[in-house]
Design a protein around this motif. Structure first.
Motif, mmCIF file in Angstrom:
data_model
loop_
_atom_site.group_PDB
_atom_site.id
_atom_site.type_symbol
_atom_site.label_atom_id
_atom_site.label_comp_id
_atom_site.label_asym_id
_atom_site.label_seq_id
_atom_site.Cartn_x
_atom_site.Cartn_y
_atom_site.Cartn_z
ATOM 1 N N TYR A 1 0.834 -1.206 0.000
ATOM 2 C CA TYR A 1 0.000 0.000 0.000
ATOM 3 C C TYR A 1 0.869 1.256 0.000
ATOM 4 C CZ TYR A 1 -3.222 3.490 2.009
ATOM 5 O OH TYR A 1 -3.969 4.606 2.256
ATOM 6 N N GLN A 2 1.912 1.236 0.814
ATOM 7 C CA GLN A 2 2.795 2.399 0.906
ATOM 8 C C GLN A 2 3.477 2.680 -0.423
ATOM 9 O OE1 GLN A 2 2.651 4.031 3.609
ATOM 10 N NE2 GLN A 2 4.539 5.073 4.141
ATOM 11 N N ILE A 3 3.879 1.630 -1.125
ATOM 12 C CA ILE A 3 4.550 1.797 -2.426
ATOM 13 C C ILE A 3 3.621 2.513 -3.408
ATOM 14 C CG2 ILE A 3 5.458 0.582 -4.442
ATOM 15 C CD1 ILE A 3 6.427 -1.615 -2.521
ATOM 16 N N PHE A 4 2.401 1.989 -3.549
ATOM 17 C CA PHE A 4 1.465 2.571 -4.528
ATOM 18 C C PHE A 4 1.020 3.971 -4.101
ATOM 19 C CE2 PHE A 4 1.011 -1.904 -5.746
ATOM 20 C CZ PHE A 4 1.077 -1.785 -7.128
ATOM 21 N N LEU A 5 0.811 4.160 -2.788
ATOM 22 C CA LEU A 5 0.323 5.451 -2.323
ATOM 23 C C LEU A 5 1.368 6.546 -2.533
ATOM 24 C CD1 LEU A 5 -2.162 6.706 -0.971
ATOM 25 C CD2 LEU A 5 -0.992 6.429 1.231
ATOM 26 N N ILE A 6 2.634 6.245 -2.260
ATOM 27 C CA ILE A 6 3.694 7.232 -2.446
ATOM 28 C C ILE A 6 3.834 7.601 -3.926
ATOM 29 C CG2 ILE A 6 6.205 7.538 -2.370
ATOM 30 C CD1 ILE A 6 6.147 6.122 0.338
ATOM 31 N N ARG A 7 3.747 6.608 -4.782
ATOM 32 C CA ARG A 7 3.839 6.902 -6.215
ATOM 33 C C ARG A 7 2.624 7.703 -6.704
ATOM 34 N NH1 ARG A 7 7.547 4.485 -9.364
ATOM 35 N NH2 ARG A 7 8.965 2.990 -8.385
ATOM 36 N N LEU A 8 1.511 7.575 -5.975
ATOM 37 C CA LEU A 8 0.289 8.252 -6.379
ATOM 38 C C LEU A 8 0.220 9.682 -5.849
ATOM 39 C CD1 LEU A 8 -2.469 7.903 -7.804
ATOM 40 C CD2 LEU A 8 -3.387 7.142 -5.598
ATOM 41 N N ILE A 9 0.424 9.871 -4.546
ATOM 42 C CA ILE A 9 0.234 11.211 -3.961
ATOM 43 C C ILE A 9 1.557 11.909 -3.681
ATOM 44 C CG2 ILE A 9 -1.938 10.419 -2.952
ATOM 45 C CD1 ILE A 9 -0.669 10.462 -0.221
ATOM 46 N N ARG A 10 2.674 11.262 -4.043
ATOM 47 C CA ARG A 10 4.005 11.862 -3.940
ATOM 48 C C ARG A 10 4.416 12.096 -2.485
ATOM 49 N NH1 ARG A 10 5.828 10.144 -8.155
ATOM 50 N NH2 ARG A 10 7.558 11.635 -8.092
ATOM 51 N N ALA A 11 5.634 12.545 -2.327
ATOM 52 C CA ALA A 11 6.214 12.687 -0.987
ATOM 53 C C ALA A 11 5.480 13.733 -0.159
ATOM 54 C CB ALA A 11 7.696 13.052 -1.096
ATOM 55 N N GLU A 12 5.033 14.804 -0.800
ATOM 56 C CA GLU A 12 4.346 15.852 -0.042
ATOM 57 C C GLU A 12 3.035 15.335 0.544
ATOM 58 O OE1 GLU A 12 2.418 20.325 -0.573
ATOM 59 O OE2 GLU A 12 3.437 19.361 -2.276
ATOM 60 N N GLY A 13 2.296 14.547 -0.230
ATOM 61 C CA GLY A 13 1.043 13.987 0.271
ATOM 62 C C GLY A 13 1.279 13.034 1.424
ATOM 63 N N ILE A 14 2.313 12.194 1.289
ATOM 64 C CA ILE A 14 2.649 11.283 2.378
ATOM 65 C C ILE A 14 3.095 12.077 3.606
ATOM 66 C CG2 ILE A 14 4.369 9.579 3.129
ATOM 67 C CD1 ILE A 14 2.166 8.362 1.534
ATOM 68 N N GLY A 15 3.810 13.167 3.363
ATOM 69 C CA GLY A 15 4.246 14.007 4.475
ATOM 70 C C GLY A 15 3.069 14.570 5.251
ATOM 71 N N LEU A 16 2.039 15.039 4.544
ATOM 72 C CA LEU A 16 0.846 15.563 5.207
ATOM 73 C C LEU A 16 0.171 14.477 6.051
ATOM 74 C CD1 LEU A 16 -0.706 17.652 2.283
ATOM 75 C CD2 LEU A 16 0.372 18.550 4.349
ATOM 76 N N PHE A 17 0.095 13.267 5.498
ATOM 77 C CA PHE A 17 -0.575 12.165 6.199
ATOM 78 C C PHE A 17 0.239 11.715 7.414
ATOM 79 C CE2 PHE A 17 -1.512 7.629 6.783
ATOM 80 C CZ PHE A 17 -2.885 7.686 6.957
ATOM 81 N N THR A 18 1.561 11.557 7.228
ATOM 82 C CA THR A 18 2.392 11.044 8.321
ATOM 83 C C THR A 18 2.620 12.073 9.423
ATOM 84 O OG1 THR A 18 4.364 11.617 7.003
ATOM 85 C CG2 THR A 18 3.613 9.331 6.930
ATOM 86 N N MET A 19 2.410 13.342 9.129
ATOM 87 C CA MET A 19 2.526 14.354 10.172
ATOM 88 C C MET A 19 1.358 14.285 11.154
ATOM 89 S SD MET A 19 3.995 17.706 8.119
ATOM 90 C CE MET A 19 3.891 18.803 9.526
ATOM 91 N N VAL A 20 0.156 14.011 10.637
ATOM 92 C CA VAL A 20 -1.015 13.997 11.529
ATOM 93 C C VAL A 20 -1.272 12.623 12.136
ATOM 94 C CG1 VAL A 20 -2.116 15.884 10.285
ATOM 95 C CG2 VAL A 20 -2.635 13.542 9.621
#
Length: 524
Positions: free
Chosen positions: A28-47
């Motif tokens: 899931y992490q592989i596909f999600l990072i490729r989809l929403i990019r590092a900035e999107g993952i950053g927003l999610f992992t911050m909260v």
């Protein structure tokens, strides 16, 4: 009433479910990072750490308390008491969950704007908040079934929860990505909530299926309710304190790293992206080989407790040494791969080679991380959970201080944060090991536990580096180059272990028995 499984079968069911769930999470992490990019993952992992902190406060340690109290009641064949405990626990959990959720909604702007200093995290945080009630109530039912020594409902619901999260999270993120990274991050948050809700529905179904077999339970008097309340919270509050402190340090890390990156000269958007690469890619790669040691630590709790109860010092020493040896057998070669090929791993798997710089630093702490996980399991099996907790607090203080000072240095940046994390792994694992030896008097065989795996790992490292350089020079396809290099390293590693006596016939027999029991548990 008692739908019990054997301790080993129950443990293997949970371990198998954990391995499957972590594998799904990695995909899931592989596909999600490729989809929403590092900035999107950053927003999610911050909260997300803030959300987990809310879960700790909402559940108040009640699931662990109910597991023990229900187990005690069932042992006394007191069915009515078990369900009275469940009812009271549900009442307190629902009240606390509503309270925490309400506080979360009313203070969301302050948390995301002032604490996280990133207003863009507001919507992902709000999307996660409904999960506080769902997860907390579901965890009470899981604690109830664990008290019955029936681990299947927990394993099945966790697997369904993860699968739903993966499918719906990716679907929503794909659908919303054209509206921007923020909308896609909200989709990932909503996917997590959908997964948690489906897991809860399954747990409720398991409960209702078995509830009809039981007689009606009498209402509690005020005096009985007060007595049960004292029992529940007498067990739950220390657990809550431990989890609150440990989760609080994780939340502090999610707050400090972006703050200090901004202080070192990055913009908020750049800092969010860099943190997303660190937490979503580098740390994901670091923790993935820990599937084995996390599973091992789960199995170790009852195994060590059994040896301790039997007062069999030889068996206790043997199990401790075997656990430590297996930790280094898996941890050292994993560290070699992560250290030598970080950019290739991050580029080929996630599409972000720049995350390899932080991963190379984190790789130095990989053996200490896996040792930390194993020794924590052993100490918990010895009935001393406060020992690793105390060591965790000590290590976390050093980590927070390191992140604050090192991450703010422009030349270090995120590598300073990685170095601080490695420092924390080293401190906790060394303290855990020292306390373990002190408490048990166990003699650790350095030759068997460390030197043989280290020798084989060094041989594998030479082969891995040589093969990778050769294949790269001859313009092999990168993914093929990576897989073939790791495969050849693995062959040399295992051959070296056999030659130097680090992987015996007894080990092969043990692995065969374990896999057979896992297969049997799955069939059941």
């Amino acid at each position: 009433m008692r739908y019990s499984q054997s301790m080993l079968t129950g443990t293997l069911v949970l371990v198998t479910a954990s391995v499957v769930n972590r594998f799904l999470g990695f995909i899931y992490q592989i596909f999600l990072i490729r989809l929403i990019r590092a900035e999107g993952i950053g927003l999610f992992t911050m909260v997300y750490p803030i959300y987990v902190l809310a879960l700790v406060l909402a559940s108040m340690g009640i699931p662990v308390a109910i597991a023990k109290l229900v187990s005690d009641a069932v042992t006394r064949h007191d069915t009515a008491r078990a369900y009275q405990i469940l009812r009271l626990s549900l009442l307190y959990t629902i009240i606390s969950s509503f309270t925490v959720t309400l506080i979360g909604f009313t203070s969301a702007r302050f948390i995301t704007g002032q604490v996280l200093s990133n207003p863009a995290t507001l919507l992902p945080f709000l999307c996660l908040l409904p999960g506080v009630l769902i997860v907390s109530v579901c965890s009470v039912f899981r604690g109830f079934f664990q008290g019955l020594q029936n681990m299947t409902p927990t394993a099945v619901s966790q697997g369904a929860e993860q699968l739903t999260r993966v499918l719906i999270g990716l679907l929503l993120a794909s659908f919303l990505i054209h509206k921007g990274v923020l909308a896609a991050a909200c989709g990932a948050s909503l996917g997590a909530i959908c997964g948690e809700f489906f897991g809860f529905v399954l747990m409720l179904g398991f409960f209702l299926r078995h509830r009809r077999l039981l007689p009606r339970t009498p209402r509690l008097s005020i005096g009985e309710a007060g007595f049960l309340t004292r029992e529940i919270f007498g067990l739950a509050l220390p657990i809550t304190l431990m989890r609150f402190v440990s989760t609080g340090f994780l939340s502090l890390e999610a707050i400090l790293i972006p703050h200090r990156l901004i202080g070192s000269g990055y913009s908020m958007q750049e800092a969010t992206g860099i943190y997303g690469q660190f937490a979503g890619i580098a740390e994901t790669m670091l923790y993935t080989p820990g599937l084995i040691t996390v599973s091992l630590s789960t199995v170790l709790v009852p195994a060590i407790a059994e040896a301790l109860a039997a007062r069999n010092s030889d068996l206790l020493g043997s199990r401790i040494n075997n656990a430590l040896r297996l930790t280094f057998l898996t941890g050292l070669p994993s560290a070699v791969v992560l250290f030598l090929l970080p950019e290739d791993l991050c580029r080929i798997i996630f599409g972000y080679p720049n995350a390899g710089a932080a991963l190379r630093v984190l790789a130095l702490g990989a053996p200490f991380l896996y040792l930390q996980q194993t020794t924590t399991g052993i100490l918990q099996g010895l009935g001393r959970p406060m020992v690793p907790f105390r060591n965790l607090v000590t290590a976390s203080v050093f980590k927070a201080a390191g992140i604050y000072f090192l991450t703010g240095i422009p030349v270090l940046g995120i590598k300073g944060a990685a170095a601080s994390v490695v420092c924390a792994f080293c401190i906790m694992s060394i303290f855990n090991l020292y306390n373990l030896i002190q408490l048990t008097g166990c003699t650790v065989s350095i030759k068997e536990v460390l030197l043989k795996p280290l020798t084989a790992s060094l041989a594998g490292a030479v082969v891995l580096n040589s093969c990778h350089n050769y294949f790269t020079a001859h313009a092999f396809q990168p993914a093929f180059n990576l897989l073939l290099s790791i495969f050849l390293m693995a062959i040399v590693y295992f051959c070296a272990l056999i030659v130097i006596g680090g992987f015996s016939r007894q080990d092969r027999q043990r692995f065969t028995i374990i896999f057979c029991k896992i297969f049997t548990a799955i069939k059941r």
